[in-house]
Design an enzyme around this catalytic site. Structure first.
Site, short mmCIF file in Angstrom:
data_model
loop_
_atom_site.label_atom_id
_atom_site.label_comp_id
_atom_site.label_asym_id
_atom_site.label_seq_id
_atom_site.Cartn_x
_atom_site.Cartn_y
_atom_site.Cartn_z
N THR A 141 95.43 33.11 83.28
CA THR A 141 94.33 33.94 82.80
C THR A 141 94.17 33.74 81.30
O THR A 141 95.16 33.59 80.58
CB THR A 141 94.51 35.45 83.06
OG1 THR A 141 93.56 36.17 82.26
CG2 THR A 141 95.87 35.99 82.72
N ASP A 143 93.30 36.02 79.50
CA ASP A 143 93.58 37.32 78.89
C ASP A 143 95.04 37.45 78.44
O ASP A 143 95.36 38.29 77.61
CB ASP A 143 93.28 38.46 79.88
CG ASP A 143 91.86 38.42 80.41
OD1 ASP A 143 90.99 37.83 79.72
OD2 ASP A 143 91.61 38.95 81.51
N ARG A 178 75.98 38.49 55.70
CA ARG A 178 75.80 39.38 56.86
C ARG A 178 77.13 39.89 57.41
O ARG A 178 78.19 39.34 57.12
CB ARG A 178 75.13 38.60 58.00
CG ARG A 178 73.65 38.46 57.80
CD ARG A 178 73.04 37.69 58.93
NE ARG A 178 71.61 37.57 58.72
CZ ARG A 178 70.84 36.69 59.36
NH1 ARG A 178 71.36 35.86 60.23
NH2 ARG A 178 69.55 36.65 59.11
N GLY A 186 88.93 39.40 77.37
CA GLY A 186 90.34 39.82 77.39
C GLY A 186 90.58 41.08 78.20
O GLY A 186 91.68 41.60 78.28
N ARG A 284 74.63 41.06 62.88
CA ARG A 284 74.29 40.25 64.05
C ARG A 284 75.46 40.28 65.03
O ARG A 284 76.62 40.24 64.62
CB ARG A 284 74.03 38.79 63.67
CG ARG A 284 72.79 38.58 62.82
CD ARG A 284 71.50 38.78 63.64
NE ARG A 284 70.33 38.42 62.88
CZ ARG A 284 69.67 39.23 62.06
NH1 ARG A 284 70.08 40.50 61.89
NH2 ARG A 284 68.61 38.82 61.39
N HIS A 290 81.30 33.52 78.74
CA HIS A 290 82.06 32.55 79.53
C HIS A 290 82.28 31.22 78.83
O HIS A 290 83.00 30.38 79.36
CB HIS A 290 81.40 32.37 80.90
CG HIS A 290 81.51 33.61 81.74
ND1 HIS A 290 80.63 34.65 81.62
CD2 HIS A 290 82.44 33.98 82.65
CE1 HIS A 290 81.01 35.62 82.44
NE2 HIS A 290 82.10 35.24 83.07
O1 F6P Z 1 90.06 37.89 83.36
C1 F6P Z 1 89.36 36.86 82.75
C2 F6P Z 1 88.01 37.32 82.31
O2 F6P Z 1 87.34 36.24 81.67
C3 F6P Z 1 88.00 38.56 81.42
O3 F6P Z 1 88.36 38.26 80.09
C4 F6P Z 1 86.61 39.06 81.60
O4 F6P Z 1 86.51 40.44 81.39
C5 F6P Z 1 86.35 38.76 83.05
O5 F6P Z 1 87.23 37.71 83.44
C6 F6P Z 1 84.93 38.34 83.33
O6 F6P Z 1 84.78 38.24 84.70
P1 F6P Z 1 83.54 37.55 85.40
O7 F6P Z 1 83.74 36.06 85.26
O8 F6P Z 1 83.65 38.01 86.80
O9 F6P Z 1 82.32 38.00 84.69
#
Ligand code: F6P
Length: 365
Positions: A141, A143, A178, A186, A284, A290
């Site tokens: 992960t 995270d 800015r 995370g 901003r 992703h």
């Molecule tokens: O657990 C990994 C993660 O990228 C998190 O950081 C994020 O909150 C979540 O998955 C996003 O999930 P999805 O891809 O379902 O939008």
């Protein structure tokens, strides 16, 4: 020598860089050293519920995948066999189809299953192990919030991406004086924001473990505004929130069939809105989204994932079912799958936070 086995492999939960490197290490060592064969199960546990989502996975399939992001097996973060979303009428209901999954593994003549995923995928693996399935796990992960392991793969690459984004955002911040608010993934853990915030030179780092106060943010911003170049970079976790305030939620768990988690997002905008009427500088917000999970894994993630993939075969050889591979003090070891259920959080009193504070970085508290 032990008999060659037929092993199922699946990747579950959100994709992250390094999944393919792991699959490659697993299949290659498995075939070359142990003579095992592999069955690729597509789209996470969905591949063990729905028909025609399995295929042979040989060394040939792993050629050229080392630098590729994502997962060649596909993934799903909704396919929990213990609460599987099934269409009923116009809506969805969650059903327990775990017995069906066990039967499917028998039908496929699997001697064992390798489940690669984060807390969700691994806790499902742990529940399936409790029902008698021979399963081993590999933690991933971006995270980095699994307590069973010192680090998950995917984290290092995401940290590099976020750091680079912060570097790039400095250009506009500096040129226009800015305040740039950068929202970072995370979930409920601030590791990604903390590490990349420090590495990318953020002035304020806002993480879920330390709720922030607007007055404290303003103190830091106003102090900086007295300098010739008065820009500021705020690195904020998607799970960060103001003291006494609420999490910024994009979608409630109820809206996500089969998934007992909420989708976070919007913390950057909340923070910017809270600041807007109090400062003169333009603000901003950048939501990295992703982008943080995409693309080629770093060398460190390729190595960690490869080590996990190779090591998992030792667990299989030793009959260590119900366990997962983990990094502990730079060694890959075997720990019970139940460890994946414990979540890890940034220690607000930890060394990194203390050092960051000592360099003048604010945490908004
Ligand atoms: O657990 C990994 C993660 O990228 C998190 O950081 C994020 O909150 C979540 O998955 C996003 O999930 P999805 O891809 O379902 O939008």
């Amino acid at each position: 020598m032990a008999r060659p086995l037929r092993l199922g492999v699946l990747t579950g939960g959100g994709d992250c860089p390094g999944l393919n490197a792991l699959i490659r290490g697993l299949v290659r060592r498995g075939v070359y050293e142990f003579g095992h064969s592999f069955v690729g199960i597509e789209n996470g546990y969905m591949g063990l519920v729905e028909p025609e989502l399995v295929r042979p996975l040989g060394v040939e399939d792993t050629r050229g995948i080392l630098p590729k992001g994502g997962t060649i097996l596909g993934t799903s973060n909704k396919a929990n066999p213990f609460a599987y979303p099934v269409r009923e009428g116009t809506g969805w209901v969650d059903r327990d189809v775990s017995d069906q999954v066990l039967r499917r593994c028998q039908e496929l003549r699997l001697d064992g299953l390798v489940a690669i995923g984060g807390d969700g995928t691994l806790s499902i693996a742990s529940q399936l192990a409790a029902k008698g399935l021979k399963v081993v796990g590999c933690p991933k992960t971006i995270d980095n919030d699994l307590s069973g392991t010192d680090q998950t793969f995917g984290f290092d690459t995401a940290r590099l991406i976020v750091t680079e984004a912060l570097d790039r955002l400095h250009s506009t911040a500096e040129s226009h004086d800015r305040v740039m608010v950068v929202e970072i993934m995370g979930r409920h853990a601030g590791f990604l924001t903390l590490d990349s915030g420090i590495a990318g030179g953020a002035d304020l780092i806002l993480i879920p473990e330390i709720p922030y106060r607007v007055t404290s943010l303003l103190d830091t911003l106003k102090r900086r505004a007295t300098r010739r170049r008065s820009f500021s970079i705020i690195a904020i976790s998607e799970g960060a929130y103001p003291e006494g305030g609420a999490l910024s939620v994009l979608a409630e768990a109820a809206d996500i069939p089969g998934r007992g988690v909420v989708r976070l997002g919007g913390s950057g905008k909340v923070c910017a809105d809270l600041l807007a009427s109090h400062i003169d500088a333009e603000i901003r917000v950048t939501v990295l989204g992703h982008l943080q999970r995409g693309g080629s894994p770093s060398a460190a993630d390729r190595l960690l994932a490869t080590r996990y993939g190779c090591k998992v075969l030792d667990l299989v050889r030793d009959g260590d079912w119900g366990h997962m591979v983990a990094l502990r003090s730079n060694e890959i070891v075997s720990v019970p799958l139940s460890e994946s259920r414990k979540e890890r959080r940034v220690d607000p009193q930890g060394e990194l936070v203390r050092f960051a504070r000592s360099m003048g970085i604010g945490f908004g508290d």
